[in-house]
Design a protein around this motif. Structure first.
Motif, PDB file in Angstrom:
ATOM      1  N   SER A 189      12.856   7.364  12.685  1.00 34.98           N
ATOM      2  CA  SER A 189      11.444   7.007  12.654  1.00 34.98           C
ATOM      3  C   SER A 189      11.290   5.528  12.309  1.00 34.98           C
ATOM      4  N   ASP A 190      10.052   5.058  12.291  1.00 32.76           N
ATOM      5  CA  ASP A 190       9.775   3.651  11.970  1.00 32.76           C
ATOM      6  C   ASP A 190       9.395   3.514  10.498  1.00 32.76           C
ATOM      7  N   ILE A 191       9.874   2.445   9.900  1.00 34.97           N
ATOM      8  CA  ILE A 191       9.411   2.061   8.563  1.00 34.97           C
ATOM      9  C   ILE A 191       8.212   1.136   8.755  1.00 34.97           C
TER      10      ILE A 191
ATOM     11  N   LEU B  32       5.181  -5.067   7.818  1.00 33.75           N
ATOM     12  CA  LEU B  32       6.599  -5.037   8.182  1.00 33.75           C
ATOM     13  C   LEU B  32       6.877  -3.729   8.910  1.00 33.75           C
ATOM     14  N   ILE B  33       7.397  -3.828  10.136  1.00 32.18           N
ATOM     15  CA  ILE B  33       7.719  -2.647  10.940  1.00 32.18           C
ATOM     16  C   ILE B  33       9.194  -2.720  11.318  1.00 32.18           C
ATOM     17  N   ILE B  34       9.928  -1.686  10.937  1.00 25.57           N
ATOM     18  CA  ILE B  34      11.349  -1.581  11.294  1.00 25.57           C
ATOM     19  C   ILE B  34      11.497  -0.360  12.194  1.00 25.57           C
TER      20      ILE B  34
ATOM     21  N   ASP C  68      19.141   1.283   6.464  1.00 27.05           N
ATOM     22  CA  ASP C  68      17.889   0.571   6.179  1.00 27.05           C
ATOM     23  C   ASP C  68      17.286   0.977   4.851  1.00 27.05           C
ATOM     24  N   SER C  69      17.902   1.946   4.171  1.00 31.32           N
ATOM     25  CA  SER C  69      17.415   2.333   2.850  1.00 31.32           C
ATOM     26  C   SER C  69      17.604   1.166   1.885  1.00 31.32           C
ATOM     27  N   GLY C  70      16.708   1.060   0.909  1.00 26.04           N
ATOM     28  CA  GLY C  70      16.847   0.002  -0.084  1.00 26.04           C
ATOM     29  C   GLY C  70      15.510  -0.418  -0.663  1.00 26.04           C
ATOM     30  N   ASN C  71      15.555  -1.493  -1.449  1.00 29.42           N
ATOM     31  CA  ASN C  71      14.370  -2.029  -2.108  1.00 29.42           C
ATOM     32  C   ASN C  71      13.769  -3.146  -1.255  1.00 29.42           C
TER      33      ASN C  71
ATOM     34  N   LEU D  39       0.822  -1.204   0.000  1.00 29.13           N
ATOM     35  CA  LEU D  39       0.000   0.000   0.000  1.00 29.13           C
ATOM     36  C   LEU D  39       0.857   1.256   0.000  1.00 29.13           C
ATOM     37  N   GLY D  40       0.381   2.270  -0.706  1.00 27.22           N
ATOM     38  CA  GLY D  40       1.113   3.522  -0.782  1.00 27.22           C
ATOM     39  C   GLY D  40       1.797   3.705  -2.128  1.00 27.22           C
ATOM     40  N   ASN D  41       2.699   4.681  -2.195  1.00 26.31           N
ATOM     41  CA  ASN D  41       3.433   4.965  -3.421  1.00 26.31           C
ATOM     42  C   ASN D  41       4.563   3.968  -3.621  1.00 26.31           C
ATOM     43  N   GLN D  42       5.196   4.039  -4.788  1.00 28.97           N
ATOM     44  CA  GLN D  42       6.292   3.120  -5.088  1.00 28.97           C
ATOM     45  C   GLN D  42       7.592   3.531  -4.396  1.00 28.97           C
ATOM     46  N   GLU D  43       7.631   4.752  -3.870  1.00 27.57           N
ATOM     47  CA  GLU D  43       8.791   5.218  -3.111  1.00 27.57           C
ATOM     48  C   GLU D  43       8.314   5.775  -1.771  1.00 27.57           C
ATOM     49  N   LEU D  44       9.129   5.542  -0.741  1.00 28.51           N
ATOM     50  CA  LEU D  44       8.782   6.014   0.599  1.00 28.51           C
ATOM     51  C   LEU D  44       9.985   6.726   1.199  1.00 28.51           C
ATOM     52  N   PHE D  45       9.759   7.963   1.700  1.00 30.41           N
ATOM     53  CA  PHE D  45      10.806   8.725   2.372  1.00 30.41           C
ATOM     54  C   PHE D  45      10.533   8.703   3.870  1.00 30.41           C
ATOM     55  N   VAL D  46      11.524   8.276   4.631  1.00 34.78           N
ATOM     56  CA  VAL D  46      11.387   8.135   6.076  1.00 34.78           C
ATOM     57  C   VAL D  46      12.520   8.896   6.747  1.00 34.78           C
TER      58      VAL D  46
END
Length: 302
Positions: free
Chosen positions: A161-163, A209-211, A218-221, A150-157
């Motif tokens: 904060s939590d992913i 999934l919660i990180i 933790d950045s990546g695909n 769910l959401g966009n194809q890219e996520l900025f965190v």
């Protein structure tokens, strides 16, 4: 002589009555279907499901139940090309994925399709060799299940904060056996990093999934891969506070801003002006030009 003849008639009557009683008694003890089987016509038991949806690779079984079949035969026909798939318990196709299923003594004659593909979708008929033939149609739907994050194809965190990612496996009839999460090519469901929590609900076909306390590392695909669906991926960027604000501002203004690129001797400098400001400047310039032209004309006439 007449007396003897009358005596024999009486014995014959008594014997006939005894035989009649015995036959009637035996028939009463037998189930009614025993006497009616030769005259009853076959008919379909409509309690079976006739619209079957499966995902690619999931075995499909079409159940056909026929009552009072007697000595007739049950066949499965593929409607689109009228190809005979099975007759009784025998298979009449070279495609070994199709198989007739029947338990001796039961009323059920089923068609099993192993590893179905989208091309197997369509209408199949269960036919009984009565005169005239009777048939009942079944629809097989073989769908491609695809997971979706769910959401966009890219996520900025923002760093620290939590992913939080949610994956849904749609268009599947059965819950997935498992849902794995990958970062790149590495499964992270059981990662040693710590702070990783995977919550999977097979009934709703979702997984979260919660990180916790994300870092730049933790950045990546990230990929969600259910056991019976195509995978879905998202690109996650973990950035520092200042970079996060710049990224969010750039994202908010991208729809209504014009980017001006000005080359300097050493680098390319990016300026971003709201479109409303540029339009206001353009309007002011036009008014100034008109005013200057009017002033010049008045002075020149004098």
């Amino acid at each position: 002589m007449n007396f003897l003849l009358e005596y024999l008639k009486l014995d014959f009557c008594i014997l006939f009555l005894l035989l009649s009683v015995t036959i009637t008694s035996n028939r009463a003890d037998a189930p009614s279907s025993y006497w009616d089987d030769n005259y009853a016509q076959p008919y379909f038991d409509n309690t079976t499901k006739r619209d079957i949806t499966v995902t690619i690779g999931q075995t499909a079984i079409l159940h056909c139940r026929v009552r009072n079949l007697g000595d007739r035969a049950v066949s499965w026909i593929r409607k689109r090309d009228l190809h005979i798939m099975t007759i009784g318990i025998l298979t009449y196709t070279n495609d070994q994925r199709y198989q007739a299923i029947h338990t001796e003594g039961s009323d059920e004659w089923s068609l099993r399709v192993t590893s179905p593909q989208p091309r197997d979708s369509g209408v199949y008929e269960c036919q009984v060799s009565t005169e005239p033939k009777i048939s009942q149609a079944y629809r097989l739907n073989v769908v491609v299940s695809k997971a979706k994050i769910l959401g966009n194809q890219e996520l900025f965190v923002k760093s620290g904060s939590d992913i939080n990612l949610t994956c849904v496996a749609s268009q599947i009839s059965n819950p997935p056996s498992f849902i794995y999460w990958y970062k790149g090519e590495r499964v992270i469901n059981y990662s040693q990093r710590g702070g990783i929590n995977v919550q999977t609900d097979r009934n709703t076909k979702t997984s979260k999934l919660i990180i916790s306390r994300a870092t730049v590392g933790d950045s990546g695909n990230y990929t969600c891969a259910p056991s019976n669906s195509d995978a879905s991926s998202i690109l996650v960027h973990v950035i520092s506070g200042g970079e996060h604000q710049a990224a969010m501002k750039h994202g908010n203004n991208s729809a209504n801003s014009l980017n001006w690129h000005i080359k300097s001797s050493d680098n390319l400098i990016l300026y971003s002006y709201p479109i409303q400001v540029l339009l206001a400047l353009r309007t002011s310039t036009i008014l100034l030009c008109l005013l200057a032209t009017s002033t010049f004309n008045i002075f020149y006439i004098r």
